[in-house]
Scaffold this active site. Sequence first.
Site, mmCIF file in Angstrom:
data_model
loop_
_atom_site.group_PDB
_atom_site.id
_atom_site.type_symbol
_atom_site.label_atom_id
_atom_site.label_comp_id
_atom_site.label_asym_id
_atom_site.label_seq_id
_atom_site.Cartn_x
_atom_site.Cartn_y
_atom_site.Cartn_z
ATOM 1 N N GLU A 168 -18.977 -1.885 -26.680
ATOM 2 C CA GLU A 168 -19.053 -1.729 -28.146
ATOM 3 C C GLU A 168 -20.072 -2.120 -28.700
ATOM 4 O O GLU A 168 -20.150 -3.145 -29.824
ATOM 5 C CB GLU A 168 -17.747 -1.979 -28.754
ATOM 6 C CG GLU A 168 -16.719 -1.107 -28.363
ATOM 7 C CD GLU A 168 -15.265 -1.299 -29.167
ATOM 8 O OE1 GLU A 168 -15.317 -2.165 -30.100
ATOM 9 O OE2 GLU A 168 -14.202 -0.549 -28.738
ATOM 10 N N GLU A 367 -10.843 2.326 -23.350
ATOM 11 C CA GLU A 367 -10.106 1.679 -24.253
ATOM 12 C C GLU A 367 -9.201 2.626 -25.301
ATOM 13 O O GLU A 367 -9.805 3.602 -25.602
ATOM 14 C CB GLU A 367 -10.712 0.709 -25.151
ATOM 15 C CG GLU A 367 -11.014 -0.744 -24.574
ATOM 16 C CD GLU A 367 -11.559 -1.761 -25.458
ATOM 17 O OE1 GLU A 367 -10.894 -1.735 -26.681
ATOM 18 O OE2 GLU A 367 -12.617 -2.417 -25.152
HETATM 19 C C1 NOJ Z 1 -12.250 -2.959 -28.938
HETATM 20 C C2 NOJ Z 1 -12.548 -4.194 -28.220
HETATM 21 O O1 NOJ Z 1 -13.533 -3.980 -27.245
HETATM 22 C C3 NOJ Z 1 -11.296 -5.155 -27.756
HETATM 23 O O2 NOJ Z 1 -11.888 -6.285 -27.627
HETATM 24 C C4 NOJ Z 1 -10.447 -5.192 -29.050
HETATM 25 O O3 NOJ Z 1 -9.507 -6.168 -28.742
HETATM 26 C C5 NOJ Z 1 -9.739 -3.728 -29.020
HETATM 27 N N1 NOJ Z 1 -10.921 -3.181 -29.559
HETATM 28 C C6 NOJ Z 1 -8.757 -3.686 -30.130
HETATM 29 O O4 NOJ Z 1 -9.024 -4.050 -31.523
#
Ligand code: NOJ
Length: 460
Positions: A168, A367
């Site tokens: 990200e 994710e």
């Molecule tokens: C994106 C992130 O990569 C992760 O670290 C985070 O905990 C989750 N989203 C939830 O917000």
Amino acid sequence: MSSSTPRDFPATFLFGAATAAYQIEGAAHEDGRTDSIWDAFARVPGAVVGQDNGDVACDHYHRYPQDVQLMADLGLQTYRFSTSWSRVCPDGGAPNQAGLDFYSRLVDELLDHNILPWLTLYHWDLPQALEEKGGWPERDTAYRFLDYATAVHDRLGDRVSSWTTLNEPWCASFLSYIGGEHAPGRQDPTAGHGLVIQELRRDPELSLGITLNLTVADPVDPTDAGDRDAARRIDGQFNRFFLDPIFRGEYPADVLEDVAGLGFERVVQPGDLEIISSPIDMLGVNYYHGELVGAHPPVGQTMSTAAPSVRPKRSPFPAAEGVHWHLRDLPLTAMQWEVQPEGLTRLLVRIQEEYAGPAGVQLAVTENGAAYNDVVAPDGAVHDAERVEFLEAHLAAILDAIDQGVPVRGYFYWSLMDNFEWAWGYDKRFGIVRVDYDTQERTPKDSAIAYTRIIAGRAL
Ligand code: NOJ
């Protein structure tokens, strides 16, 4: 699911779960590890809800054998984790054998349990010493990232085949530097991504990629030009600003116009785009929800999803002044994020058609998950019915995309276990496994039990 005809997943589809180093490991000062920007940021009064930090987190550094056993008990086929830069190369300098040893033990443990390791090199934890030398805006940082990646590959390349450079980068740049909600990554680190892809490409056995947080941006009123422009801006900044340089070797002209005056043109130097667009094999898609946006404020809705401690800060959308977010008639998670599974289908189909398909790149959902205010029942169980529904709905959305011709490689639920949710600290629980932070006891929630059943049957 009550559907009478089960829907099968393709035989090659991988079921997994994801975590990240700072969010679960703890052992923040052990075996030579030094501060990352998140250790430093968490010390800033008010930066993190409850003044929480990752010093202990889920104590995974010490409990990894039990955690891998838990993954195996759940039936996971793959596990996405990140290595901590400041554990492997303290202060961003020379490799630290003790740090590398930990990941080597973890990888062996995973392989012993038939779980495919899916490794991410940068999940937001830049060594603080490098930040103090200028951080990502300093071009030398990209070369230090290359040294670190090479050290990890030298040690694990014989056993790990799936490599992700960055997680990200939108968060490591816009949300951090401009929004101030996350520890300062300050500048888009995608040049570092390209350097590492080029170097690891020398090993022909590897599958190389990057993980982006992508979205579907819809206009409130598709017939309103202002609303359509709002959706264009958000799509541009979230999606195309990262996808276009990686897949096409260029920044989208309309977004460059939107950010004109922010100094971006001074940052990109000749040759950078060739490096950034080095071919990849795998694109990781992180999807949580889409956005409904318009040129006018919503009537009767207040929307802010930033952690309360960090409000108010500047919008992390510099190219989107005047864009307003609207809520739909959709359920919300504890993050106040809308539950919008159909957006995942649309997103995968679009990315496949416009980017991944033509480039021969595979897609994986790296994710997807939801935080809820879980309650421990008197019998000790966690009956997280909403998360079960969330999980099933998003897996169904992936099957819909597969039906439309998108060859999705796999799915990683975020997260394997409750953990340090950045600016929210331990206040938000995303896990399918509950963590009791006083005792470090792990309890599979009903969602973990449901996931295990789905994995075993390879069907919904
Ligand atoms: C994106 C992130 O990569 C992760 O670290 C985070 O905990 C989750 N989203 C939830 O917000």
